[in-house]
Design a protein around this motif. Structure first.
Motif, short mmCIF file in Angstrom:
data_model
loop_
_atom_site.label_atom_id
_atom_site.label_comp_id
_atom_site.label_asym_id
_atom_site.label_seq_id
_atom_site.Cartn_x
_atom_site.Cartn_y
_atom_site.Cartn_z
N MET A 99 16.22 5.96 3.56
CA MET A 99 14.92 6.17 4.21
C MET A 99 14.11 4.90 4.04
O MET A 99 14.01 4.34 2.95
CB MET A 99 14.17 7.35 3.61
N LYS A 100 13.50 4.45 5.14
CA LYS A 100 12.64 3.27 5.09
C LYS A 100 11.63 3.32 6.23
O LYS A 100 11.84 4.04 7.22
CB LYS A 100 13.48 1.99 5.21
N PRO A 101 10.52 2.59 6.11
CA PRO A 101 9.55 2.56 7.20
C PRO A 101 10.09 1.79 8.40
O PRO A 101 10.90 0.87 8.24
CB PRO A 101 8.35 1.85 6.58
N VAL A 102 9.67 2.16 9.58
CA VAL A 102 10.04 1.43 10.79
C VAL A 102 9.10 0.24 10.94
O VAL A 102 7.88 0.40 10.93
CB VAL A 102 9.95 2.33 12.04
N GLY A 103 9.66 -0.96 11.04
CA GLY A 103 8.83 -2.15 11.18
C GLY A 103 8.33 -2.72 9.88
O GLY A 103 7.51 -3.64 9.87
N GLY A 104 8.78 -2.19 8.76
CA GLY A 104 8.36 -2.70 7.46
C GLY A 104 6.98 -2.23 7.09
O GLY A 104 6.42 -1.32 7.69
N GLY A 105 6.39 -2.87 6.08
CA GLY A 105 5.06 -2.49 5.61
C GLY A 105 4.79 -3.13 4.27
O GLY A 105 5.71 -3.63 3.61
N ILE A 106 3.54 -3.13 3.86
CA ILE A 106 3.16 -3.77 2.60
C ILE A 106 3.62 -2.92 1.42
O ILE A 106 3.28 -1.74 1.30
CB ILE A 106 1.64 -3.97 2.54
N GLY A 107 4.40 -3.52 0.53
CA GLY A 107 4.84 -2.83 -0.67
C GLY A 107 5.88 -1.75 -0.45
O GLY A 107 6.18 -0.99 -1.35
N CYS A 108 6.41 -1.66 0.78
CA CYS A 108 7.35 -0.59 1.10
C CYS A 108 8.77 -0.97 0.69
O CYS A 108 9.18 -2.12 0.83
CB CYS A 108 7.32 -0.28 2.59
N GLY A 109 9.52 0.00 0.22
CA GLY A 109 10.89 -0.22 -0.19
C GLY A 109 11.84 0.67 0.57
O GLY A 109 11.45 1.47 1.42
N VAL A 110 13.11 0.53 0.27
CA VAL A 110 14.16 1.35 0.86
C VAL A 110 14.69 2.30 -0.21
O VAL A 110 15.12 1.87 -1.28
CB VAL A 110 15.32 0.48 1.40
N ALA A 111 14.63 3.59 0.08
CA ALA A 111 15.25 4.59 -0.79
C ALA A 111 16.64 4.87 -0.24
O ALA A 111 16.77 5.14 0.96
CB ALA A 111 14.41 5.87 -0.80
N SER A 112 17.65 4.82 -1.07
CA SER A 112 18.99 4.97 -0.50
C SER A 112 20.05 5.27 -1.55
O SER A 112 19.90 4.96 -2.73
CB SER A 112 19.39 3.69 0.25
#
Length: 246
Positions: free
Chosen positions: A142-155
């Motif tokens: 799971m990850k944000p579409v287009g990225g984002g500030i401080g966002c990571g990938v859960a996987s």
């Protein structure tokens, strides 16, 4: 000065790209597996459950779920399901009491679970993770579409079934279709973080949890695995991919 209609249309598009006009969030669920899956959904307490809690998703297919602000819940995949015209049947893993539409029912472990809380009354941040606390059946991210500030990938992008310890295997027709959590297999307080082990000081990762963590470092391996597994973000769209490309 005369501004052309073409230039105005460009400004109009840019404005709507920069300004979030939606009141909720979108979750895009993608099946990148070679076979069909049946995603299950369970909304948190007092939260709606999209798609009546379950649906079919062919290989290569995706579906967009619209959820309200501050939505919380969990999503998992069910494998090798067979349902009749009334939506009753069974699945090899992740089954929700033999129903196509889970409608408030959780998935039977083992199942890889995506958990999220998309904002709270005190925080606009979104929290999400991939959990192996209920065991494993399919890789997912799971990850944000287009990225984002401080966002990571859960996987957990690796097929844990291939290296599942024999004591944790779930087999159907001779094939390993799931890997139990140590809690499910051992049924003891030490592995389930219950009783005297119900806090971070006494519940420590076991040999099995360390194995899961070594293979899937971006997923929860046991109940108190927050520091390296819980993601914080603020985005309007997220994508959940089952069997993500590695």
């Amino acid at each position: 000065m005369i501004i052309s209609s073409y230039f105005l249309s460009i400004l109009f598009c840019i404005f709507f790209l920069l300004v979030d006009t939606t009141d909720g969030n979108q979750i895009i669920v993608v099946n990148n597996c070679n076979e069909s899956i049946w995603p299950g959904i369970l909304g948190g307490a007092g939260q709606p459950t999209p798609k009546d809690g379950g649906f079919h998703l062919s290989s290569g297919e995706e579906v967009v779920l619209d959820v309200p602000e501050k939505w919380s819940g969990r999503i998992w995949a069910r494998q090798n399901c067979c349902f009749d015209e009334n939506g009753k049947g069974s699945c090899d893993t992740g089954d929700c009491e033999g129903q196509l539409h889970c409608q408030g029912r959780g998935g039977e472990p083992p199942a890889t679970v995506v958990e999220m809380t998309l904002g709270t009354s005190t925080s606009p941040l979104h929290f999400y993770d991939v959990s192996l606390v209920d065991g494993f059946n399919l890789p997912v991210s799971m990850k944000p579409v287009g990225g984002g500030i401080g966002c990571g990938v859960a996987s957990c992008e690796v097929d844990l079934n291939i290296c599942c310890p024999s004591a944790l295997e779930v087999r159907v027709g001779g094939k390993v279709v799931g890997c139990k959590s140590a809690c499910l297999a051992m049924q003891s307080a030490k592995y389930c973080c219950t009783g005297q082990y119900s806090n971070p000081k006494t519940c420590k990762p076991t040999l099995f949890a360390n194995l899961f963590k070594a293979i899937c470092p971006k997923a929860y391996s046991y109940a108190f695995d927050d520091s390296s597994s819980l993601n914080k973000c603020r985005a309007s769209r997220y994508v959940i991919i089952f069997c993500p490309p590695t």
